[in-house]
Write a protein that holds these residues in place. Structure first.
Motif, mmCIF file in Angstrom:
data_model
loop_
_atom_site.group_PDB
_atom_site.id
_atom_site.type_symbol
_atom_site.label_atom_id
_atom_site.label_comp_id
_atom_site.label_asym_id
_atom_site.label_seq_id
_atom_site.Cartn_x
_atom_site.Cartn_y
_atom_site.Cartn_z
ATOM 1 N N ALA A 53 0.682 -0.943 0.126
ATOM 2 C CA ALA A 53 -0.211 -0.011 0.096
ATOM 3 C C ALA A 53 0.942 1.261 -0.089
ATOM 4 C CB ALA A 53 -0.843 0.029 1.259
ATOM 5 N N VAL A 54 1.894 1.324 0.916
ATOM 6 C CA VAL A 54 3.005 2.584 0.988
ATOM 7 C C VAL A 54 3.612 2.607 -0.311
ATOM 8 C CG1 VAL A 54 4.994 3.291 1.820
ATOM 9 C CG2 VAL A 54 3.090 2.358 3.315
ATOM 10 N N LEU A 55 3.881 1.526 -0.985
ATOM 11 C CA LEU A 55 4.571 1.575 -2.185
ATOM 12 C C LEU A 55 3.811 1.977 -3.416
ATOM 13 C CD1 LEU A 55 7.207 0.798 -4.249
ATOM 14 C CD2 LEU A 55 6.194 -1.473 -4.372
ATOM 15 N N PHE A 56 2.488 1.586 -3.487
ATOM 16 C CA PHE A 56 1.656 2.163 -4.526
ATOM 17 C C PHE A 56 1.089 3.681 -4.268
ATOM 18 C CE2 PHE A 56 -0.945 -1.479 -6.649
ATOM 19 C CZ PHE A 56 0.165 -2.319 -6.742
ATOM 20 N N GLU A 57 1.053 3.888 -3.055
ATOM 21 C CA GLU A 57 0.884 5.466 -2.870
ATOM 22 C C GLU A 57 1.973 6.290 -3.139
ATOM 23 O OE1 GLU A 57 -1.694 8.332 -1.638
ATOM 24 O OE2 GLU A 57 -2.247 6.271 -1.874
ATOM 25 N N ALA A 58 3.196 5.655 -3.036
ATOM 26 C CA ALA A 58 4.584 6.698 -3.357
ATOM 27 C C ALA A 58 4.711 6.748 -4.940
ATOM 28 C CB ALA A 58 5.537 5.990 -2.795
ATOM 29 N N ILE A 59 4.086 5.727 -5.787
ATOM 30 C CA ILE A 59 4.592 5.747 -7.248
ATOM 31 C C ILE A 59 3.323 6.468 -7.903
ATOM 32 C CG2 ILE A 59 4.663 4.319 -9.353
ATOM 33 C CD1 ILE A 59 5.702 2.204 -7.714
ATOM 34 N N PRO A 60 3.441 7.456 -8.542
ATOM 35 C CA PRO A 60 2.336 8.289 -8.895
ATOM 36 C C PRO A 60 1.283 7.599 -9.690
ATOM 37 C CG PRO A 60 4.458 9.331 -9.192
ATOM 38 C CD PRO A 60 4.835 8.323 -8.631
ATOM 39 N N PHE A 61 1.574 6.960 -10.669
ATOM 40 C CA PHE A 61 0.650 6.380 -11.592
ATOM 41 C C PHE A 61 -0.229 5.119 -10.895
ATOM 42 C CE2 PHE A 61 4.126 3.559 -12.559
ATOM 43 C CZ PHE A 61 3.756 2.472 -12.861
ATOM 44 N N LEU A 62 0.223 4.661 -9.756
ATOM 45 C CA LEU A 62 -0.335 3.659 -8.854
ATOM 46 C C LEU A 62 -1.139 4.190 -7.614
ATOM 47 C CD1 LEU A 62 2.251 0.793 -9.072
ATOM 48 C CD2 LEU A 62 0.174 0.922 -10.366
ATOM 49 N N SER A 63 -1.130 5.536 -7.545
ATOM 50 C CA SER A 63 -1.661 5.929 -6.333
ATOM 51 C C SER A 63 -3.232 6.227 -6.297
ATOM 52 C CB SER A 63 -1.002 7.410 -5.945
ATOM 53 O OG SER A 63 -1.075 8.321 -6.924
ATOM 54 N N GLY A 64 -3.649 6.074 -7.508
ATOM 55 C CA GLY A 64 -5.253 6.431 -7.775
ATOM 56 C C GLY A 64 -5.925 5.255 -8.106
ATOM 57 N N GLY A 65 -6.938 5.319 -8.788
ATOM 58 C CA GLY A 65 -7.798 4.126 -9.098
ATOM 59 C C GLY A 65 -7.275 3.116 -9.832
ATOM 60 N N PHE A 66 -6.261 3.467 -10.873
ATOM 61 C CA PHE A 66 -5.422 2.482 -11.471
ATOM 62 C C PHE A 66 -4.757 1.538 -10.676
ATOM 63 C CE2 PHE A 66 -1.445 1.067 -13.739
ATOM 64 C CZ PHE A 66 -2.434 0.392 -14.718
ATOM 65 N N GLY A 67 -4.412 2.000 -9.600
ATOM 66 C CA GLY A 67 -3.382 1.211 -8.411
ATOM 67 C C GLY A 67 -4.400 0.176 -7.753
ATOM 68 N N ASN A 68 -5.765 0.521 -7.793
ATOM 69 C CA ASN A 68 -6.573 -0.068 -6.904
ATOM 70 C C ASN A 68 -6.937 -1.158 -7.908
ATOM 71 O OD1 ASN A 68 -6.792 1.872 -4.839
ATOM 72 N ND2 ASN A 68 -8.630 2.952 -5.702
ATOM 73 N N ILE A 69 -7.106 -1.075 -9.049
ATOM 74 C CA ILE A 69 -7.467 -2.162 -10.101
ATOM 75 C C ILE A 69 -6.218 -2.907 -10.188
ATOM 76 C CG2 ILE A 69 -8.020 -2.726 -12.586
ATOM 77 C CD1 ILE A 69 -9.384 0.149 -12.478
ATOM 78 N N VAL A 70 -5.014 -2.477 -10.149
ATOM 79 C CA VAL A 70 -3.978 -3.442 -10.215
ATOM 80 C C VAL A 70 -3.802 -4.288 -9.058
ATOM 81 C CG1 VAL A 70 -1.268 -3.330 -10.447
ATOM 82 C CG2 VAL A 70 -2.557 -1.933 -11.802
ATOM 83 N N TYR A 71 -3.990 -3.738 -7.900
ATOM 84 C CA TYR A 71 -4.034 -4.311 -6.777
ATOM 85 C C TYR A 71 -4.977 -5.580 -6.750
ATOM 86 C CZ TYR A 71 -3.851 -5.760 -1.919
ATOM 87 O OH TYR A 71 -3.737 -6.305 -0.585
#
Length: 366
Positions: A53-71
């Motif tokens: 979760a911390v890693l996704f939040e720190a990477i810009p393109f994974l910090s939003g809705g796209f990151g939720n889908i990837v996870y």
């Protein structure tokens, strides 16, 4: 993140004992045997999830809705992929969820009672009647198993350190500067101050045309806002999904092509109903005349249009094949998707509620 997740685990552990007493299975509780799986299986997994979760939040393109889908898709696809690997049978403790470890230990006890056991494993789903039971006393926690499980905590620390490389929220010098077009002349004129009095403005009333309301213009504007910011490759992929829905047979379209076509615009739908709050313009938007009768219907219809466009290939295929039931189901879902998006956005003020609900419904359906 780790503290919040572990608090949920503690509550789960407490209520596990309560459920045991309520169901009347036993009045005795072996605290060490009961809590050790939480310590050795669940706690390292929660540390890993918190680090991701911390890693996704720190990477810009994974910090939003796209990151939720990837996870989400990474999580649901990780377990079957890992469980099918041969090395998991040799080193079951490596599997993050701990299911392989539980299965391997239970298998030894099952084979003692049922020698013809076929190594199958199922969570939930009691369609097959139970033909017998076995006694399982729990996992024997060897130093090798404990060390392997705690290695996930070390991996979580490494992921958190990796996130620090991408973290630049408080360091503006590391951010990519935005290119701003200047309309000023190359040579700035000298500023001269005077004591001249400001003229009194003369306001004229708006004419009847300016006071009028055009729903079609609002609808077009909402549609543009939904599609704004999409890159050229997004439209190419959308066109490919629409074509795939049309060229495949109805059964394939209904089971595979259409579900993927209707997952592609999820980040577009998730903005419905909460864009004003997200951009902090709700005071401006909802102070206009009759926003409930004008603004929200326009948002819903814009989402409905996007849904129908993505399903247009499937609709044509169902019509050509005479699949009336499939066509009715398609339009039913086309009404439901923007409705869920609008309601979720209004209720929560964020896009996350719809993204989570829709992905769960999408996954359970197909």
């Amino acid at each position: 993140n780790f503290a919040v997740l572990m608090l949920m685990v503690v509550i789960l552990a407490i209520f596990g004992i309560v459920i045991q007493f309520l169901s009347g299975e036993s009045t005795q509780v072996n605290i060490s045997a009961y809590l050790l799986p939480f310590v050795f299986i669940v706690m390292p997994l929660m540390a890993l999830v918190a680090a991701v979760a911390v890693l996704f939040e720190a990477i810009p393109f994974l910090s939003g809705g796209f990151g939720n889908i990837v996870y989400f898709f990474g999580f649901i696809m990780m377990l079957p992929f890992i469980m099918e690997q041969d090395f998991i049978n040799t080193y079951p403790a490596i599997e993050p969820m701990g299911l392989a470890l539980l299965k391997a230990d239970m298998t030894e006890e099952v084979l003692k009672v049922f020698p013809d056991y076929d190594n199958s494993f199922m969570l939930g789903g009691m369609d097959t009647p139970i033909i017998g039971t076995f006694t399982w006393t729990g996992i024997e926690w060897t130093p090798a198993i404990i060390a392997t499980r705690f290695a996930f905590i070390g991996l979580a620390i490494l992921l958190t350190l990796l996130a620090a490389i991408f973290f630049d929220r408080f360091d503006p010098s590391r951010a990519k500067p935005k290119r701003i077009k200047s309309i000023a002349s190359p040579s700035a004129p000298e500023i001269v101050t005077t004591s001249q009095a400001l003229p009194t403005p003369r306001l004229t009333p708006l004419n009847a045309a300016a006071n009028g309301f055009s729903f079609s213009r609002v609808l077009v504007a909402e549609l543009k806002l939904l599609l704004k910011g999409q890159r050229w490759w997004w439209y190419i992929a959308a066109a490919g999904l629409i074509i795939a829905c049309f060229v495949n047979p109805s059964a394939t379209t209904r089971e595979i092509a259409l579900p993927f076509a209707w997952i592609w615009p999820i980040l577009i739908w998730s903005a419905i109903g909460n864009r004003e709050v997200h951009n902090n313009v709700q005071q401006l938007t909802f102070s206009s005349a009759s926003p409930l009768m004008r603004q929200l219907p326009a948002q819903w219809i814009a989402g409905f249009i996007v849904t129908l466009i993505m399903a247009s290939g499937a609709a044509l295929r169902f019509t050509i094949d005479g699949d009336t039931i499939g066509l009715l189901a398609l339009f039913s879902a086309a009404f439901f998707i923007p409705s869920l998006a609008l309601a979720s956005g209004v209720w929560s003020g964020t896009s996350k509620l719809f993204e989570i609900l829709y992905m769960v419904i999408w996954y359970l359906g197909p």
